[in-house]
Scaffold this active site. Sequence first.
Site, PDB file in Angstrom:
ATOM      1  N   CYS A 190      33.940  65.828  22.392  1.00 45.45           N
ATOM      2  CA  CYS A 190      32.989  66.919  22.318  1.00 45.45           C
ATOM      3  C   CYS A 190      33.780  68.196  22.093  1.00 45.45           C
ATOM      4  O   CYS A 190      34.989  68.228  22.327  1.00 45.45           O
ATOM      5  CB  CYS A 190      32.161  67.016  23.597  1.00 45.45           C
ATOM      6  SG  CYS A 190      30.683  68.035  23.341  1.00 45.45           S
ATOM      7  N   LYS A 234      21.423  61.389  25.150  1.00 41.64           N
ATOM      8  CA  LYS A 234      21.901  62.401  26.094  1.00 41.64           C
ATOM      9  C   LYS A 234      20.888  63.534  26.121  1.00 41.64           C
ATOM     10  O   LYS A 234      20.599  64.144  25.093  1.00 41.64           O
ATOM     11  CB  LYS A 234      23.273  62.908  25.658  1.00 41.64           C
ATOM     12  CG  LYS A 234      23.789  64.038  26.531  1.00 41.64           C
ATOM     13  CD  LYS A 234      25.210  64.408  26.188  1.00 41.64           C
ATOM     14  CE  LYS A 234      25.666  65.609  26.981  1.00 41.64           C
ATOM     15  NZ  LYS A 234      27.032  65.998  26.666  1.00 41.64           N
ATOM     16  N   GLU A 286      17.123  57.417  18.765  1.00 40.88           N
ATOM     17  CA  GLU A 286      18.513  57.897  18.782  1.00 40.88           C
ATOM     18  C   GLU A 286      19.494  56.725  18.916  1.00 40.88           C
ATOM     19  O   GLU A 286      20.502  56.651  18.228  1.00 40.88           O
ATOM     20  CB  GLU A 286      18.738  58.852  19.970  1.00 40.88           C
ATOM     21  CG  GLU A 286      18.351  60.305  19.735  1.00 40.88           C
ATOM     22  CD  GLU A 286      19.393  61.073  18.919  1.00 40.88           C
ATOM     23  OE1 GLU A 286      20.382  60.457  18.457  1.00 40.88           O
ATOM     24  OE2 GLU A 286      19.206  62.289  18.734  1.00 40.88           O
ATOM     25  N   ARG A 328      21.641  74.201  25.042  1.00 38.51           N
ATOM     26  CA  ARG A 328      21.970  73.041  24.211  1.00 38.51           C
ATOM     27  C   ARG A 328      20.728  72.298  23.697  1.00 38.51           C
ATOM     28  O   ARG A 328      20.822  71.175  23.237  1.00 38.51           O
ATOM     29  CB  ARG A 328      22.828  72.061  25.013  1.00 38.51           C
ATOM     30  CG  ARG A 328      24.118  72.631  25.579  1.00 38.51           C
ATOM     31  CD  ARG A 328      25.164  71.522  25.728  1.00 38.51           C
ATOM     32  NE  ARG A 328      26.226  71.796  26.670  1.00 38.51           N
ATOM     33  CZ  ARG A 328      27.192  72.694  26.494  1.00 38.51           C
ATOM     34  NH1 ARG A 328      27.226  73.430  25.406  1.00 38.51           N
ATOM     35  NH2 ARG A 328      28.137  72.844  27.408  1.00 38.51           N
ATOM     36  N   CYS A 356      32.626  71.393  23.280  1.00 38.57           N
ATOM     37  CA  CYS A 356      32.229  72.502  24.161  1.00 38.57           C
ATOM     38  C   CYS A 356      33.365  72.995  25.051  1.00 38.57           C
ATOM     39  O   CYS A 356      33.459  74.181  25.347  1.00 38.57           O
ATOM     40  CB  CYS A 356      31.008  72.129  24.997  1.00 38.57           C
ATOM     41  SG  CYS A 356      31.231  70.704  26.071  1.00 38.57           S
ATOM     42  N   LYS A 358      22.157  59.256  29.544  1.00 42.33           N
ATOM     43  CA  LYS A 358      22.697  60.287  30.426  1.00 42.33           C
ATOM     44  C   LYS A 358      21.720  61.440  30.535  1.00 42.33           C
ATOM     45  O   LYS A 358      21.210  61.868  29.513  1.00 42.33           O
ATOM     46  CB  LYS A 358      24.018  60.766  29.832  1.00 42.33           C
ATOM     47  CG  LYS A 358      24.651  61.922  30.549  1.00 42.33           C
ATOM     48  CD  LYS A 358      25.861  62.352  29.801  1.00 42.33           C
ATOM     49  CE  LYS A 358      26.359  63.634  30.420  1.00 42.33           C
ATOM     50  NZ  LYS A 358      27.379  64.250  29.653  1.00 42.33           N
TER      51      LYS A 358
END
Length: 340
Positions: free
Chosen positions: A120, A212, A250, A234, A122, A265
Amino acid sequence: MAFPITRLRRLRRNETLRSLVRETRLTPESFVYPLFVCPGQGIRKEVRSMPGVFNLSVDEAVKEAHETHALGIPAVILFGLPEKKDEAATGAWSDDGIVQQATRAIKREVPDLLVIGDVCLCEYMSHGHCGVVRESGTHSLGAAAAPPVSATFEIDNDASLDILARTAVSLARAGVDIIAPSDMMDGRVSAIRKALDENTLTHTPILSYAAKFASGFYGPFREAADSTPQFGDRRSYQMDGANVREALHEIALDVEEGADMIMVKPALPYLDVIAAARARFDLPLAAYQVSGEYAMIDTAARNNWIDRDRVMMESLISIRRAGASIILTYYAKEAAKLLA
Ligand code: PBG
């Protein structure tokens, strides 16, 4: 047949009987332990909102890796706190990135422990978003030009894919055993698969954070990983918590793109999503008991409002019962000790 012939309490009379008929079991082999790695030496700094969880320098992370392995836990997942953040997420993909360093050290010292690399941006972007930020309809923003919360910005999906793929290749080269993208950009699994394969990393599996959700339960993690978005939120890339059919969509796309394992998650507020995913897909299914789930249990237990060990085990067994075969949890070590 009903009462008095049927008495379900007959099989609950003592622990041996209860254990005999138990439908679901927890074992340390299904746990993954998250570690937060930071620069320096001999550093072991407790995360304020997650007592018992630490920012660890590489040498301390290696100690944790030894302990984790000794408890029969097969894997750690690594998150990095880079020396500095920028607009290119350099710390995510550079060869001497903090997670790359930690991976090399752990694989050298504890080769049998699996290292999962969270992919990721971030933690490595100065703005704290999981992808490349653009002011709506314009060029990429410089670090100094970060807009106020009210400004319109967007996350450039396709520009982010290159950086994510580059990060995955760098991590796999450093020795990461499993690549776990958690950014929620569309098409990241196929971009990562393609990049890995082009770099002769065809054997490296992908564990996709497929469903997620944009969750308030990530709060303490953002302190632990210093990854709070500097503006906005987000919700334009992580999923809406109201949607289970979209979660299955997804997951189906990630499976099509080449995911080897899939994840839901957070865990406890999304047990129905875990159960639906288990019913629909045959890939190994993971669930992440996230930082806020940990912090809630921990805080209540510290106040003696709940029994920590009981609630910890009850929450973990519920995630198993819903259908997850792999559980990422900050309780991995403690739960493994109780199970021993
Ligand atoms: C990175 C990432 C996050 C978590 C795992 N990977 C934070 C987020 O998306 O904001 C959360 C884990 C936790 O809360 O324990 N994107």
